[in-house]
Design an enzyme around this catalytic site. Structure first.
Site, PDB file in Angstrom:
ATOM      1  N   SER A  38     -39.365  26.239 -44.606  1.00 16.34           N
ATOM      2  CA  SER A  38     -39.512  27.693 -44.456  1.00 16.34           C
ATOM      3  C   SER A  38     -39.201  28.037 -43.007  1.00 16.34           C
ATOM      4  O   SER A  38     -39.938  27.641 -42.094  1.00 16.34           O
ATOM      5  CB  SER A  38     -40.932  28.123 -44.794  1.00 16.34           C
ATOM      6  OG  SER A  38     -41.181  29.385 -44.203  1.00 16.34           O
ATOM      7  N   MET A  96     -40.563  39.549 -45.523  1.00 18.40           N
ATOM      8  CA  MET A  96     -41.807  40.341 -45.563  1.00 18.40           C
ATOM      9  C   MET A  96     -41.547  41.719 -44.977  1.00 18.40           C
ATOM     10  O   MET A  96     -40.818  41.843 -43.991  1.00 18.40           O
ATOM     11  CB  MET A  96     -42.898  39.649 -44.752  1.00 18.40           C
ATOM     12  CG  MET A  96     -43.141  38.208 -45.173  1.00 18.40           C
ATOM     13  SD  MET A  96     -44.545  37.512 -44.297  1.00 18.40           S
ATOM     14  CE  MET A  96     -44.390  35.768 -44.761  1.00 18.40           C
ATOM     15  N   MET A 100     -47.902  30.099 -55.211  1.00 17.82           N
ATOM     16  CA  MET A 100     -48.362  30.318 -53.833  1.00 17.82           C
ATOM     17  C   MET A 100     -49.660  29.544 -53.624  1.00 17.82           C
ATOM     18  O   MET A 100     -50.637  29.769 -54.339  1.00 17.82           O
ATOM     19  CB  MET A 100     -48.622  31.809 -53.578  1.00 17.82           C
ATOM     20  CG  MET A 100     -47.396  32.699 -53.536  1.00 17.82           C
ATOM     21  SD  MET A 100     -46.149  32.195 -52.344  1.00 17.82           S
ATOM     22  CE  MET A 100     -47.080  32.229 -50.805  1.00 17.82           C
TER      23      MET A 100
HETATM   24  C1  DX5 Z   1     -46.321  32.500 -46.775  1.00 14.52           C
HETATM   25  C2  DX5 Z   1     -44.886  32.055 -46.904  1.00 14.52           C
HETATM   26  C3  DX5 Z   1     -44.692  30.583 -46.787  1.00 14.52           C
HETATM   27  C4  DX5 Z   1     -45.139  30.022 -45.477  1.00 14.52           C
HETATM   28  C5  DX5 Z   1     -45.047  28.535 -45.445  1.00 14.52           C
HETATM   29  O1  DX5 Z   1     -46.412  33.846 -46.968  1.00 14.52           O
HETATM   30  O2  DX5 Z   1     -44.373  32.440 -48.163  1.00 14.52           O
HETATM   31  O3  DX5 Z   1     -43.362  30.206 -47.087  1.00 14.52           O
HETATM   32  O4  DX5 Z   1     -44.402  30.533 -44.405  1.00 14.52           O
HETATM   33  O5  DX5 Z   1     -45.468  28.131 -44.190  1.00 14.52           O
HETATM   34  P1  DX5 Z   1     -46.518  26.957 -43.999  1.00 14.52           P
HETATM   35  O6  DX5 Z   1     -45.854  25.725 -44.540  1.00 14.52           O
HETATM   36  O7  DX5 Z   1     -46.728  26.920 -42.538  1.00 14.52           O
HETATM   37  O8  DX5 Z   1     -47.752  27.306 -44.771  1.00 14.52           O
END
Ligand code: DX5
Ligand code: ZN
Length: 224
Positions: free
Chosen positions: A9, A38, A141
């Site tokens: 990510s 976002m 999630m």
């Molecule tokens: C959260 C995002 C994830 C997040 C993952 O809202 O959708 O993709 O950035 O990051 P880590 O691995 O740091 O939790």
């Protein structure tokens, strides 16, 4: 079982050298690049849009990697075309932001993009069951969406296992992606529960060691 795919990510990457950092991930064999979009409305954070997808696209094409776009935005329908044209291979939408989930999924496919669906940790799986046969990816999630660097919520494990069961029973080829709080210490549990694609942001880009090293460490535990 097919090899588990890694989806860095880029939310936790250093945007001043984004291309370089993504290229390291691709050189290290990451199959996906996960783009967290976002809007400051659906989630309380603002990140990036179609321009970033477009800029990174040639690099992903060069390495034959999948542009995996996760939309955490209100009214996703209005932006689907723009993300498709920018080069998304997969677009994943949240059930909470879609008035008509099935129509949104069909719209994504009609744009030549593979549709994915996801749901927040507090949303019941029932909300997406009907649409699972129509998608190419189900994203679970494992944190509340909005920010990188959170801790994985343990209650998520049961949800991953339930989706794995559904996909296997229906002989679905859809990917089961898990996103949020995944690191070396828990990645194997996520894979054991049934994930086929692992998202990792802070564990790859901001854990204090080199990106290549971080990827190798995660790869080691998911391939076990
Ligand atoms: C959260 C995002 C994830 C997040 C993952 O809202 O959708 O993709 O950035 O990051 P880590 O691995 O740091 O939790
Ligand atoms: Zn994400």
């Amino acid at each position: 079982m097919a090899k588990v795919k890694l989806a860095p990510s880029i939310l936790s990457a250093d945007f001043a050298c984004l291309g370089n950092q993504v290229e390291i991930c691709l050189q290290e064999g990451c199959e996906y690049v996960h783009i967290d979009v976002m809007d400051g409305h659906f989630v309380p954070n603002i990140t990036m849009g179609p321009n970033v997808v477009k800029s990174l696209k040639p690099l992903l094409v060069q390495y034959n990697a999948v542009m995996d776009v996760h939309l955490m935005i209100s009214n996703p329908d209005i932006y689907l075309k723009e993300f498709a044209e920018a080069g998304a291979d997969i677009i994943t939408v949240h059930v909470e932001s879609c008035g008509r989930l099935r129509e949104t999924v069909d719209m994504i496919r009609s744009l030549g993009v593979r549709p994915g669906i996801t749901l927040n940790p507090d949303t019941e799986l029932e909300k997406i069951l009907e649409v699972i046969p129509n998608v190419d990816l189900v994203l679970i999630m494992s944190v509340y969406p909005g920010f990188g660097g959170q801790e994985l919520l343990p209650a998520t494990m049961a949800k991953i296992a339930s989706v794995r069961k559904i996909l296997d029973e229906t002989e679905s080829q859809a990917e089961l992606e898990v996103d949020g709080g995944i690191k070396v210490s828990n990645a194997h549990l996520v894979v054991q529960a049934g994930a086929s694609v692992i998202v990792a942001g802070s564990a790859i880009f901001s854990s204090g060691t080199r990106i290549a090293h971080n990827i190798a460490e995660i790869r080691k535990v998911v391939d076990m």
